[in-house]
Design a protein around this motif. Structure first.
Motif, PDB file in Angstrom:
ATOM      1  N   ARG A  56       0.825  -1.212   0.000  1.00  0.00           N
ATOM      2  CA  ARG A  56       0.000   0.000   0.000  1.00  0.00           C
ATOM      3  C   ARG A  56       0.861   1.264   0.000  1.00  0.00           C
ATOM      4  N   ASP A  57       0.335   2.271  -0.639  1.00  0.00           N
ATOM      5  CA  ASP A  57       0.960   3.588  -0.623  1.00  0.00           C
ATOM      6  C   ASP A  57       0.440   4.300   0.625  1.00  0.00           C
ATOM      7  N   ARG A  58       1.315   4.536   1.569  1.00  0.00           N
ATOM      8  CA  ARG A  58       0.891   5.091   2.847  1.00  0.00           C
ATOM      9  C   ARG A  58       0.245   6.467   2.719  1.00  0.00           C
ATOM     10  N   LYS A  59       0.614   7.218   1.706  1.00  0.00           N
ATOM     11  CA  LYS A  59       0.036   8.553   1.524  1.00  0.00           C
ATOM     12  C   LYS A  59      -1.430   8.496   1.117  1.00  0.00           C
ATOM     13  N   SER A  61      -3.340   5.469   1.456  1.00  0.00           N
ATOM     14  CA  SER A  61      -3.956   4.221   1.918  1.00  0.00           C
ATOM     15  C   SER A  61      -5.306   4.446   2.603  1.00  0.00           C
TER      16      SER A  61
END
Length: 191
Positions: A56-59, A61
């Protein structure tokens, strides 16, 4: 039929549902537990979420996870309706509840959709939706059927394709709402 007779009929229906859940629990605990199909279903519940946590892209998510939750809720509602009306069934279950298959609707589908939403976000959503719908309906469900994790009774896979495609498009639309950007911008101002 009177109101009281209707309540009595509901009591009888509730008793039948309880009996069906008990029968399902007995089958899972005494027949299906620890079979290879049970392990596959358990893996389908756990592994997709592990993959999501890693990739996942934490920005984005939270935004994408919200769209995944929407997809889970809608697919679970539609799934419960389909099972209730005898359109399909889930013979082997990890969690012994007669009308629910946690492995497919609450893990595999939403994670697959969230990954599609995350990667190549500018790519044509209609193509992604068709890919999602076709993968779920024409690949996923037949594979689940071969493993006795899904049984089509009175249903066309094309209906599943259309529903999955539509749900993906709704999740895509939801994930692109401006309110997510406003929240993100407001949080950025506070730091």
């Amino acid at each position: 039929m009177t109101y009281q007779e209707g309540l009595n009929q509901i009591d009888k229906a509730t008793e039948k549902i309880t009996d069906a859940n008990q029968l399902t629990t007995d089958m899972v605990m005494n027949v299906f537990l620890f079979t290879w199909q049970w392990w596959v279903a358990l893996a389908m519940m756990v592994i997709p979420w592990v993959i999501w946590l890693i990739l996942r892209d934490r920005k984005s998510s939270a935004r994408i996870f919200s769209a995944g939750l929407l997809l889970m809720v809608l697919s679970e509602i539609l799934d419960a309706i389909g099972v209730s009306y005898g359109k399909w069934a889930y013979p082997v279950k990890v969690i012994p509840v007669a009308t629910v298959s946690f492995s497919f609707r609450l893990s595999l589908l939403p994670v697959f959709a969230m990954l599609l939403l995350q990667f190549k976000p500018r790519f044509n959503p209609f193509i992604k939706a068709i890919f999602f719908g076709a993968s779920g309906a024409y690949v996923g469900l037949p594979l689940l059927a071969m493993m006795d994790l899904y049984k089509k009774i009175d249903w066309s896979l094309t209906y599943s394709f259309l529903i999955l495609t539509s749900i993906y498009l709704l999740a895509h639309w939801y994930s692109r709402r401006n309110s997510f950007e406003e929240i993100s911008e407001n949080n950025g101002d506070n730091h």
